[in-house]
Design an enzyme around this catalytic site. Structure first.
Site, PDB file in Angstrom:
ATOM      1  N   CYS A 249       1.127  -1.034  -0.162  1.00  0.00           N
ATOM      2  CA  CYS A 249       0.371   0.136  -0.201  1.00  0.00           C
ATOM      3  C   CYS A 249       1.002   1.291   0.082  1.00  0.00           C
ATOM      4  O   CYS A 249      -0.048   2.416  -0.562  1.00  0.00           O
ATOM      5  CB  CYS A 249      -0.751  -0.107   1.519  1.00  0.00           C
ATOM      6  SG  CYS A 249      -2.237  -1.470   1.275  1.00  0.00           S
ATOM      7  N   GLU A 381      -2.686  -3.755  -5.241  1.00  0.00           N
ATOM      8  CA  GLU A 381      -3.835  -4.451  -4.888  1.00  0.00           C
ATOM      9  C   GLU A 381      -4.401  -3.136  -5.220  1.00  0.00           C
ATOM     10  O   GLU A 381      -5.842  -2.749  -4.993  1.00  0.00           O
ATOM     11  CB  GLU A 381      -4.032  -4.694  -3.222  1.00  0.00           C
ATOM     12  CG  GLU A 381      -3.758  -5.558  -3.244  1.00  0.00           C
ATOM     13  CD  GLU A 381      -4.062  -5.995  -1.255  1.00  0.00           C
ATOM     14  OE1 GLU A 381      -4.562  -4.775  -0.963  1.00  0.00           O
ATOM     15  OE2 GLU A 381      -3.831  -7.168  -0.540  1.00  0.00           O
TER      16      GLU A 381
HETATM   17  O1  AHR Z   1       1.950  -7.182   3.405  1.00  0.00           O
HETATM   18  C1  AHR Z   1       0.993  -5.676   4.028  1.00  0.00           C
HETATM   19  C2  AHR Z   1      -0.247  -5.064   3.082  1.00  0.00           C
HETATM   20  O2  AHR Z   1      -1.103  -5.819   3.125  1.00  0.00           O
HETATM   21  C3  AHR Z   1       0.474  -4.554   1.870  1.00  0.00           C
HETATM   22  O3  AHR Z   1       0.695  -3.223   1.673  1.00  0.00           O
HETATM   23  C4  AHR Z   1      -1.032  -4.399   0.623  1.00  0.00           C
HETATM   24  O4  AHR Z   1       0.052  -5.156  -0.768  1.00  0.00           O
HETATM   25  C5  AHR Z   1      -2.240  -5.343   1.443  1.00  0.00           C
HETATM   26  O5  AHR Z   1      -2.957  -5.559   1.721  1.00  0.00           O
END
Ligand code: AHR
Length: 661
Positions: A249, A381
């Site tokens: 994220c 994501e």
């Molecule tokens: O791994 C933690 C978080 O999980 C990452 O930042 C995100 O891509 C997913 O939601």
């Protein structure tokens, strides 16, 4: 004879037959047959890699071993992490200025320390990242940008203090009225994990300070501004195939303004513009208001790290979308040029010759040779039609300019459901290269899904299992633990990735790091404090798979069938053409030892092999800073012939390496 007698006799017979059958099942030896002379698909070198994100103090306070928090006074509260130090009357004064620094664009704040004549010690204290870690006998480089404003300040005394004891000191002196960097070496005469740093201005006068640093000399490859060696060592020992960066994220930011922008993470340290870390206040259960990104570990250090540990770099770019769990802010489709240009320039920074703009910058930082970037991710994501639209614009531009760079696209945040199906359908239509699937699920899900990829189409986009971890409580929660049950269930699942490595090209556990005193998310693969670190059982599972990856798949039958995960046994087999060994991996998730007759068809064992066993009968077993190897692989001799029997321990993951003729 009575009816009752007949009834009883019949019941007795039924019971005895049932008992006999049960005994037969228990006595039945399980079988594994490996077809050694029919190697299948090549195993991708990238099958097992790493996912790095600056979460849980993974970068600042972790892999980036700067000891001073808020070293440039750029946090929104410029004194966060600092406090006044006074040792009696008369006191001095502290002021924060935000104009007139060395770099007023990226690093405008600095601290002014004013001490009166006759003072008994006045200055500032830095608390470090949940304390400052120093080791007895180790040397640290202290540096500071400083200039004299007025008076006759004689020196800046630097002390590392633990409790009431000063356990290391040095000083810098000779300030003039122009900004200059002053350096000194400091040796600790004791070990402390939670010390603090005192800066005491001596003499009477005024001095400005900025970019205060206390940095270990012992870094990976002893590089100045280098990375924490114990953590890099743990990564390198895994022989990872790739390193995904910077997230997560973090790529997206809570708003587009707070997204990761790689150009602000390279060059001189005072050119790197600090931003908030998006994990700062993400979870009510563990807020970390002092969590910012200094970018001391920026894109250049990332490419170097990938090269050092032998991993292909996989940078992930923002695609004009902020985190959809937060603001969901979108860059208009017609305004994506800037985002696409960032991706193009990053490829140039990594790969272009030194006579180009970005190649020159890379060379100036110390790496004239290209980093040989081969793939890049578009968005983290993301989900929904807005993502597909943006991906299409990116893909068109990037594929036209760099047809050989592979693009990684998202399948959303969950392993199934409407968003997932929508994205797979669309990405298949768009002929995407690699689709990134994420699964943070309960341990049972991993065991139940060991056959997930058996029926995936063999053509079209390949799979990148880009983020996964078994969660001991089954949902995102601060109660999740890195238990052996989680690790063992992941091992069962990974045998399915291996058996389908013609479809699954890459995989990585997530997140990678967690500071024991400063985490937001759990579970994590590696935990550390300011001085120590350890691999979880999940780390050892990943490592065993990765270092025993092999080069070609071998057909394997479990009890005469190709189905994986039957009656709590999971397995896969491969050939290592380099060493001439057959590698058989078996996960026994049951509570009893499983005797398995193993047949190597079409191959004879040449000499004794080796077995690596990771096991604990306690499903809740965990490693810790004090017991880092409680659940860790044990190596055993393996006397073998073409047919042999092996007793797989209860709740174990075993790797057999059998040399063959
Ligand atoms: O791994 C933690 C978080 O999980 C990452 O930042 C995100 O891509 C997913 O939601």
């Amino acid at each position: 004879m009575s009816k009752l007698y007949h009834k009883r006799r019949t019941l007795l017979c039924v019971l005895s037959i049932a008992l006999l059958q049960t005994q037969l099942v228990f006595a039945q030896t399980r079988t594994i047959t490996v077809q050694v002379d029919k190697p299948g698909a090549a195993i991708p070198k990238t099958l097992f890699g790493l996912f790095f994100e600056d979460i849980n103090f993974g970068a600042d306070g972790g892999l980036y071993p700067e000891r001073i928090k808020n070293r440039s006074f750029e946090f929104p509260n410029p004194m966060m992490g600092w406090k006044q130090l006074e040792r009696g009357e008369p006191k001095g004064q502290l002021y924060v200025y935000d104009q007139g620094s060395i770099n007023d664009t990226a690093n405008s704040h600095y601290l002014r320390i004013k001490t009166p004549a006759g003072n008994k010690g006045f200055g500032v204290v830095n608390e470090g990242f949940r304390g400052i870690g120093v080791e007895k006998g180790a040397e640290y480089s202290f540096s500071v940008r400083a200039r004299k404003v007025d008076g006759s300040p004689t020196a800046l005394r630097v002390e590392v203090e633990d409790g009431q004891r000063v356990i290391g000191e040095t000083q810098v002196a000779g300030f003039t009225n122009v900004w200059k960097t002053y350096t000194a070496s400091l040796r600790a005469n004791d070990t402390a994990g939670k010390a603090r740093l005192n800066l005491v201005l001596e003499g009477a006068g005024t001095v400005d300070i900025d970019l205060v640093s206390l940095y270990p000399k012992d870094t990976w490859q002893n590089r100045p501004n280098g990375l924490r060696s114990d953590l890099v060592k743990l990564l390198k020992e895994m022989k990872p195939g790739f390193l995904r960066f910077p997230g997560g994220c973090i790529v997206e930011g809570r708003t587009l303004d707070q997204r990761y922008q790689w150009k602000t993470t390279i060059g001189d340290l005072d050119e790197r513009r600090l931003i908030i870390n998006r994990w700062n206040t993400e979870f009510n259960w563990r807020q970390t208001p002092d969590y910012y990104q200094s970018f001391g570990l920026g894109y250049y250090e990332y490419f170097l790290l990938s090269e050092d540990i032998g991993a292909e770099p996989l940078p992930i770019m923002n695609c004009g979308m902020a985190c959809q769990f937060n603001s969901s802010e979108l860059a208009p489709l017609e305004d994506l040029d800037h985002y696409i240009q960032d991706a193009i320039d990053l490829i140039e920074f990594a790969n272009a010759p030194v006579n180009t703009n970005w190649g020159r910058k890379r060379a100036a930082m110390g790496h004239p040779k290209p980093f040989n970037l081969k793939m890049i991710g578009i968005g983290n994501e993301q989900w929904g039609p807005q993502y597909v639209e943006r991906y299409e614009v990116f893909a068109k531009a990037l594929k036209q300019k760099y047809p050989n760079i592979e693009l990684v696209t998202s399948a959303g945040p969950s392993p199934d459901g409407e968003r997932f199906d929508f994205l797979w359908k669309k990405m298949r239509e768009l002929n995407a290269d690699l689709i990134d699937e994420h699964y943070y699920m309960a341990p049972k899900w991993f065991r139940d899904n060991a056959t997930r990829y058996d029926n995936y189409p063999r053509t079209g986009p390949k799979v990148f299992a880009g983020e996964y971890a078994a969660q001991s409580v089954g949902i995102a929660s601060p109660d999740n633990r890195n238990t052996w049950e989680c690790a063992m269930s992941e091992a069962a699942f990974i045998t399915g990735l291996e058996r389908n490595s013609d479809v699954v090209k890459m995989s990585s556990y997530a997140p990678l790091f967690g500071h024991v005193d400063a985490w937001q998310w759990t579970p994590n693969m590696i935990w550390f404090d300011n001085l120590r670190s350890y691999g979880t059982p999940n780390y050892y599972v990943q490592k065993l798979f990765s270092v025993n990856r092999g080069t070609r798949q071998l057909p394997l039958m479990l009890d005469g069938s190709t189905k994986n995960g039957v009656q709590e046994l999971y397995s896969s087999a491969m050939l290592d053409e380099g060493t001439g060994e057959v590698i058989v991996k078996v996960v026994n998730t049951s509570s009893v030892t499983k005797d398995v007759a193993i047949t190597l068809n079409g191959g004879k064992s040449a000499r004794p092999g080796r077995a690596f066993v990771l096991q604990s009968e306690d499903l809740k077993a965990e490693n810790s800073l004090d017991q880092p190897m409680k659940v860790a692989p044990v190596e055993r001799q393996l006397p073998v012939s073409s047919d042999f029997s092996y007793a797989f321990l209860p709740r174990s993951f075993t790797v057999l390496r059998i040399p063959i003729k």
